[in-house]
Scaffold this motif. Sequence first.
Motif, PDB file in Angstrom:
ATOM      1  N   PHE A  83       0.672  -1.158   0.571  1.00 59.43           N
ATOM      2  CA  PHE A  83      -0.063  -0.384  -0.244  1.00 59.43           C
ATOM      3  C   PHE A  83       0.358   1.466   0.169  1.00 59.43           C
ATOM      4  O   PHE A  83       0.353   2.587   0.350  1.00 59.43           O
ATOM      5  CB  PHE A  83      -0.694   0.250   0.907  1.00 59.43           C
ATOM      6  N   LYS A  84       1.596   1.226   0.102  1.00 61.36           N
ATOM      7  CA  LYS A  84       2.722   2.025   0.023  1.00 61.36           C
ATOM      8  C   LYS A  84       4.127   2.761  -0.737  1.00 61.36           C
ATOM      9  O   LYS A  84       4.385   3.714  -0.916  1.00 61.36           O
ATOM     10  CB  LYS A  84       4.052   2.554   1.376  1.00 61.36           C
ATOM     11  N   ASP A  85       3.384   1.751  -1.846  1.00 57.97           N
ATOM     12  CA  ASP A  85       3.713   2.257  -3.357  1.00 57.97           C
ATOM     13  C   ASP A  85       2.570   2.877  -4.276  1.00 57.97           C
ATOM     14  O   ASP A  85       1.260   1.982  -4.668  1.00 57.97           O
ATOM     15  CB  ASP A  85       3.888   1.201  -3.692  1.00 57.97           C
ATOM     16  N   GLY A  86       2.088   4.304  -4.661  1.00 55.67           N
ATOM     17  CA  GLY A  86       1.681   4.850  -4.790  1.00 55.67           C
ATOM     18  C   GLY A  86       0.979   4.745  -6.473  1.00 55.67           C
ATOM     19  O   GLY A  86       0.390   6.063  -7.336  1.00 55.67           O
ATOM     20  N   ARG A  87       2.296   3.828  -6.875  1.00 57.35           N
ATOM     21  CA  ARG A  87       2.034   4.003  -8.733  1.00 57.35           C
ATOM     22  C   ARG A  87       0.278   3.946  -9.021  1.00 57.35           C
ATOM     23  O   ARG A  87       0.083   4.162 -10.091  1.00 57.35           O
ATOM     24  CB  ARG A  87       3.107   3.072  -9.511  1.00 57.35           C
ATOM     25  N   TYR A  89      -2.413   5.138  -7.962  1.00 53.84           N
ATOM     26  CA  TYR A  89      -3.301   6.526  -8.400  1.00 53.84           C
ATOM     27  C   TYR A  89      -2.867   6.916  -9.032  1.00 53.84           C
ATOM     28  O   TYR A  89      -3.792   7.503  -9.483  1.00 53.84           O
ATOM     29  CB  TYR A  89      -2.822   6.965  -6.765  1.00 53.84           C
ATOM     30  N   SER A  90      -1.994   6.774  -9.703  1.00 51.39           N
ATOM     31  CA  SER A  90      -1.507   7.687 -10.909  1.00 51.39           C
ATOM     32  C   SER A  90      -1.842   6.250 -12.421  1.00 51.39           C
ATOM     33  O   SER A  90      -2.455   7.474 -13.422  1.00 51.39           O
ATOM     34  CB  SER A  90       0.352   7.922 -11.380  1.00 51.39           C
ATOM     35  N   TYR A  93      -5.475   7.463 -12.744  1.00 48.65           N
ATOM     36  CA  TYR A  93      -6.083   8.524 -12.826  1.00 48.65           C
ATOM     37  C   TYR A  93      -5.818   8.638 -14.502  1.00 48.65           C
ATOM     38  O   TYR A  93      -6.560   9.271 -15.434  1.00 48.65           O
ATOM     39  CB  TYR A  93      -5.013   9.969 -12.387  1.00 48.65           C
ATOM     40  N   LEU A  94      -4.363   7.885 -14.813  1.00 44.78           N
ATOM     41  CA  LEU A  94      -4.611   8.168 -16.116  1.00 44.78           C
ATOM     42  C   LEU A  94      -6.086   7.278 -16.756  1.00 44.78           C
ATOM     43  O   LEU A  94      -5.945   7.384 -18.184  1.00 44.78           O
ATOM     44  CB  LEU A  94      -3.367   7.429 -17.077  1.00 44.78           C
ATOM     45  N   ASP A 114      -7.648   2.757   5.307  1.00 42.58           N
ATOM     46  CA  ASP A 114      -7.070   4.313   5.567  1.00 42.58           C
ATOM     47  C   ASP A 114      -7.189   5.038   4.637  1.00 42.58           C
ATOM     48  O   ASP A 114      -6.635   6.173   4.353  1.00 42.58           O
ATOM     49  CB  ASP A 114      -6.404   4.305   6.386  1.00 42.58           C
ATOM     50  N   GLN A 115      -6.906   3.652   3.442  1.00 41.21           N
ATOM     51  CA  GLN A 115      -6.386   4.611   2.018  1.00 41.21           C
ATOM     52  C   GLN A 115      -7.052   4.295   1.145  1.00 41.21           C
ATOM     53  O   GLN A 115      -7.531   5.218  -0.026  1.00 41.21           O
ATOM     54  CB  GLN A 115      -5.551   4.174   0.900  1.00 41.21           C
ATOM     55  N   LEU A 118      -8.590   8.136  -0.511  1.00 42.63           N
ATOM     56  CA  LEU A 118      -7.851   8.345  -1.547  1.00 42.63           C
ATOM     57  C   LEU A 118      -7.690   7.488  -2.667  1.00 42.63           C
ATOM     58  O   LEU A 118      -7.732   8.708  -4.108  1.00 42.63           O
ATOM     59  CB  LEU A 118      -6.200   8.589  -1.432  1.00 42.63           C
ATOM     60  N   GLN A 121     -10.953   9.094  -4.810  1.00 42.30           N
ATOM     61  CA  GLN A 121     -10.982  10.747  -4.969  1.00 42.30           C
ATOM     62  C   GLN A 121      -9.943   9.918  -6.846  1.00 42.30           C
ATOM     63  O   GLN A 121      -9.818  11.102  -7.521  1.00 42.30           O
ATOM     64  CB  GLN A 121     -10.401  11.143  -4.453  1.00 42.30           C
ATOM     65  N   CYS A 122      -9.310   9.280  -6.751  1.00 39.71           N
ATOM     66  CA  CYS A 122      -8.593   8.906  -7.679  1.00 39.71           C
ATOM     67  C   CYS A 122      -9.116   8.381  -8.957  1.00 39.71           C
ATOM     68  O   CYS A 122      -8.613   7.415 -10.194  1.00 39.71           O
ATOM     69  CB  CYS A 122      -7.359   8.187  -7.804  1.00 39.71           C
TER      70      CYS A 122
ATOM     71  N   PRO B 157      -4.463  13.072  -3.405  1.00 44.76           N
ATOM     72  CA  PRO B 157      -4.782  11.281  -2.920  1.00 44.76           C
ATOM     73  C   PRO B 157      -3.763  10.956  -4.499  1.00 44.76           C
ATOM     74  O   PRO B 157      -3.423  10.079  -3.518  1.00 44.76           O
ATOM     75  CB  PRO B 157      -6.195  11.470  -3.669  1.00 44.76           C
ATOM     76  N   GLU B 158      -3.779  11.854  -5.189  1.00 44.31           N
ATOM     77  CA  GLU B 158      -2.667  11.390  -6.347  1.00 44.31           C
ATOM     78  C   GLU B 158      -1.315  10.966  -5.309  1.00 44.31           C
ATOM     79  O   GLU B 158      -0.459  10.366  -5.712  1.00 44.31           O
ATOM     80  CB  GLU B 158      -2.423  11.596  -7.283  1.00 44.31           C
ATOM     81  N   PHE B 161       1.687   8.865  -1.814  1.00 43.17           N
ATOM     82  CA  PHE B 161       2.305   7.289  -1.165  1.00 43.17           C
ATOM     83  C   PHE B 161       3.609   7.644  -3.169  1.00 43.17           C
ATOM     84  O   PHE B 161       3.501   6.826  -3.973  1.00 43.17           O
ATOM     85  CB  PHE B 161       1.773   6.075  -1.660  1.00 43.17           C
ATOM     86  N   ASN B 238       6.303   9.829  -9.665  1.00 39.35           N
ATOM     87  CA  ASN B 238       5.642   8.852  -9.266  1.00 39.35           C
ATOM     88  C   ASN B 238       5.533   7.604  -9.729  1.00 39.35           C
ATOM     89  O   ASN B 238       5.929   6.737  -9.944  1.00 39.35           O
ATOM     90  CB  ASN B 238       3.666   9.570  -9.047  1.00 39.35           C
ATOM     91  N   ARG B 243      11.783   2.205  -6.817  1.00 41.19           N
ATOM     92  CA  ARG B 243      11.189   2.402  -5.767  1.00 41.19           C
ATOM     93  C   ARG B 243      12.066   0.848  -5.140  1.00 41.19           C
ATOM     94  O   ARG B 243      11.656   0.702  -3.755  1.00 41.19           O
ATOM     95  CB  ARG B 243       9.676   2.121  -5.442  1.00 41.19           C
TER      96      ARG B 243
END
Lengths: 165, 552
Positions: A83-87, A89-90, A93-94, A114-115, A118, A121-122, B157-158, B161, B238, B243
């Motif tokens: 969950f700490k790897d935020g790729r 989310y992008s 988005y894309l 807890d995520q 977020l 929203q993405c 939000p994006e 992390f 990002n 990583r």
Amino acid sequence: MKNIIRIQSNEVAVVKADNWIISEEDHDALGSCEILPMKAWLARIKQGDDVNPALWIDVDDDAMELQDVIEKLSFICVFFEDFKDGRGYSTAYLLRKRLNYQGELRAFGDVLRDQLSLMRQCGFDSFAIKEGKDPYDATKGIKGLSVTYSGSVSQPNPLYRRVRR
Amino acid sequence: MYRYDEYDRALVNERVEEFRDQVARRMNGELTEDEFLPLRLQNGLYLQKHAYMMRVAIPYGALSSDQMRGLAVIANKFDRGYGHFTTRQNIQFNWIELADTPDILAHLASIDMHAIQTSGNCVRNVTTEAYAGVAPDEEYDPRIFAEIIRQWATVNPEFLFLPRKFKIAVSSSQEDRAAVRMHDIGLYLYRDKEETLRFQVMVGGGLGRTPFLNKAVKDDLHWSEVLSYIEAVLRVFNRYGRRDNKYKARIKILVNSLGIGDFREEVEAEWRQIRGSFSTLTEDELSRVASQFLSPLYSTLDDANLEYGHHVTSNSEFAAWVSRSVKPHKVKGYASVAISTKFPTNTPGDLTAEQMQCIADLADAYGFRVIRITHEQNLVLPDIPKEYLFNVWESLCEVGLALPNVGLVSDMIVCPGASYCNLATAHSFPVAKKVAAAYSIEEQLEVGDISINLSGCINACAHHHIGNIGILGLNKSGEDYYQITVGGAQGKDSQIGKVIGPAVSEELLPVVVKKITNAYLANRNDKETFHETFLRIGLEPFKLAAYESAGA
């Protein structure tokens, strides 16, 4: 898949399990509910195979490779290895903003309460909560803070374009 | 200064309650430490050697007197009566109980403050220079854009992390006093020939194990597009930042592995997709935020004040302090006052609750109730009428804060080091104190302006790479050793210092540093600064001097 939360027209529903199955790799005699990895799915499409309108995206896959075939898809799962790897989310988005993907978008893997706001929203509208966690408890994480400054997929306008401050 | 409205306040209050719930779930075991870790970090909570540490954001280093009093209350009620101001314009409380943290955050919220994103792999506190709004060489108040960027980055939000932490600094003056060049994104704000505000955008700065100054990616970004441009940079980072290795995860590594040209192309390609849409800033928003940073209602004063002049000529201690601490102001009859938190009477960056109270009282009495924090870990009262400078000095004397050493050897920038920090490989404060003690004040004045930065580990919280003399604490088979760099500089001519040779022992460090400053004194022409002398004569003379019969 298990431990599912789905958001449909602002209603949140918990589904203990649905019929979809994540396949680690391509193989013969695919079932009707199997979800192939993105690369394998793209290879099948290239061959002209008739495949499920569903695939899953790994952490280092480039979602933009789906540019020409996005209309063939109605179910995309995005893998969160950690969950700490935020790729992811992008990636979401894309898919939503750049490729205008309208189908179901599900986060799975290390997906935690807890995520969730977020992720919502993405552009995620469905979540397979990590095994061992209670999906009913996790629904508390969907709403998030009532104030957001920046724009996002779910609310494209930043606060300064939304309200008179 | 920026005042919260109902939206800011609602966000911060809801965030406190969200964290209160997360702390409760951690304490009853519902959340594992691994799950809790990024949640607490993004609320400013570190676990250090002896206790939890809470890092509170002071956006762009600006505090009201009421906020300073609020910090003093936290220091007394939840800590051991003091706090530590950092090089990124935050304050850290070192002795915190986990169970108290929601109440501390609630207290902060009540004074329009927070600890959101002061840690973690996200966009951190946006910094600028301590003299913003009052400096004579400023083109536009950088706090306005720092606040706009702060809001955009808060719980975006994006980008919570990211591969690694992400630091943004803004400056809009001739002399960059915000160390912009060592930030992940550095922004120089200027007016073009048509008086339009534009940014030079530089990406990929950072110190740590592999120090880099940032590189120009765009020279003429229109002010209204700053958020979409930052968004493009962050999305590229990002998606493509490494990583697999913590030490190679900062954006500086991505910029340098792609090369600045390819990196720029990636960012521009992303930016073309998003520019001109939702995140374009509006005139309305700019003027709304700008209206919060209007200058106070200055009085019409004479430039020279007789009484002040009299004190300067009749009181040599006051005069000595004035020569180091009193800075020019854009308004006639006013000055900015720098307050040193350093040796010998203080510990760099540390203030007791009593000292915080005193500074808050001075800001109320003479200085429009405002206070600034500098990235050199000092404080500033930005708007003091010259006629009150003597009163300010007298009050500072009473709490041990009237040191006449701003910008001198003993005004060292020092991280907390192994006394507090888990990451530290060596002690910082006690060693730095010995270096400072090796010089009398006369010797320091002879050396003049110099930056000496001492970090207790490679993470470089004290920015040792850009100190004229940088000192890095290492551990050699259980003993503290210190590696020295010379030639670092901050500002528009930023430069990363060069290592002079093998690390020296704690005992020898003060001697070696003094040999280096002696080499400067022996070689300098006329009014050359340390850095100018270094640029002219190079590393060698400093190296020779440092190791000459030092036994190192």
